[in-house]
Write a protein that holds these residues in place. Sequence first.
Motif, short mmCIF file in Angstrom:
data_model
loop_
_atom_site.label_atom_id
_atom_site.label_comp_id
_atom_site.label_asym_id
_atom_site.label_seq_id
_atom_site.Cartn_x
_atom_site.Cartn_y
_atom_site.Cartn_z
N LEU A 72 24.00 78.15 29.17
CA LEU A 72 23.23 78.99 28.02
C LEU A 72 23.37 80.03 27.88
O LEU A 72 23.18 80.40 26.86
CB LEU A 72 21.84 78.58 28.49
CG LEU A 72 21.06 77.53 29.00
CD1 LEU A 72 19.40 77.45 29.27
CD2 LEU A 72 20.90 76.91 27.07
N ARG A 73 23.86 81.26 28.68
CA ARG A 73 24.13 82.37 28.17
C ARG A 73 25.64 82.58 27.59
O ARG A 73 25.52 83.44 26.97
CB ARG A 73 23.68 83.66 29.50
CG ARG A 73 22.82 83.35 30.62
CD ARG A 73 22.96 83.57 32.01
NE ARG A 73 23.30 85.07 32.03
CZ ARG A 73 24.97 85.85 32.67
NH1 ARG A 73 24.58 85.05 34.14
NH2 ARG A 73 24.86 87.30 33.03
N ASN A 76 24.33 81.82 23.85
CA ASN A 76 23.52 82.87 23.51
C ASN A 76 24.47 84.17 22.69
O ASN A 76 24.01 85.51 22.84
CB ASN A 76 22.48 83.53 24.00
CG ASN A 76 21.14 82.32 24.33
OD1 ASN A 76 21.38 81.28 23.25
ND2 ASN A 76 20.23 81.95 25.41
N ASP A 78 25.70 86.20 25.93
CA ASP A 78 24.95 87.20 26.76
C ASP A 78 26.54 87.74 26.99
O ASP A 78 26.86 88.28 28.00
CB ASP A 78 23.80 87.03 27.56
CG ASP A 78 22.76 86.38 26.42
OD1 ASP A 78 22.68 87.40 25.26
OD2 ASP A 78 22.42 86.14 26.68
#
Length: 272
Positions: A72-73, A76, A78
Amino acid sequence: MSCSSQADADDSSEKQAIQDTDPKPLQPSTSQTGQELTKNQIKKIARRQRLLEKVKSNRKQERIKRKERRRLRIANGDVQPRAIKSMSSKCASNIRVAIDMSFDHLMTDGDIAKLLKQLQRCYAENRRAEHALQFYITGLGGRSEQRFKDAVSGYDKWDVYRKSESFLDIFKKEEIVYLTSDSSNVLKDLDPNSVYIIGGLVDHNFHKGICMKLANKYGIKHAQLPIKKYINLASRSVLCVNHVFEILLAYAECKNWASSLEKVIPHRKRIK
């Protein structure tokens, strides 16, 4: 590239004991010696087996959660996906490091299992490094090689120079430097014309000085890392295989012993 600090995370002593012991299931009413078990003993065995199963399940779930969080990071933006480096890439280091796996006869099966984990850490760190070392595993055979085959899926595809021969048969005698904390010579720099040997041994100080004796026996150069100059250790300057490897890897990237040692050596080994 500058060296960065590294967190030193260890499993709890209870979980480590469980992981290292790897007990075999017993018969419900008799011990391994054939004697009848008491009700309390049977209950203890059952509780231990349930605990083992719970620990394994929890670890599996945590691995899944970590992978999902990282996915997920990355999605996104990140963090960036980890770049995997090859020893043959243009940015790879020309420094050679070899793990001497000729100590099978001095280790228990449990020690060999611990050494395998240390080798896995060496490999993982080398694959993620900006300038991967030229990584050799020499003298691989016997129980260690069998453990590799049984425990590590795809180990034969590792990006390492895996050799069954001794390092003495692979490298020229004049280019070998055996790393040992018992040496009076302190390593000042890493030379691409040398190959640095790390003894692949987990011995709990049962075989003190064995690497030094080996170097003297074959008349090869030896040296110790400059640990005492920068770090005050609480005990002898003996580190596990992956810590020595990681220090060499860090130094190959930043050319600074102080930063490399600070980055790798766990705080639990230092004088508080």
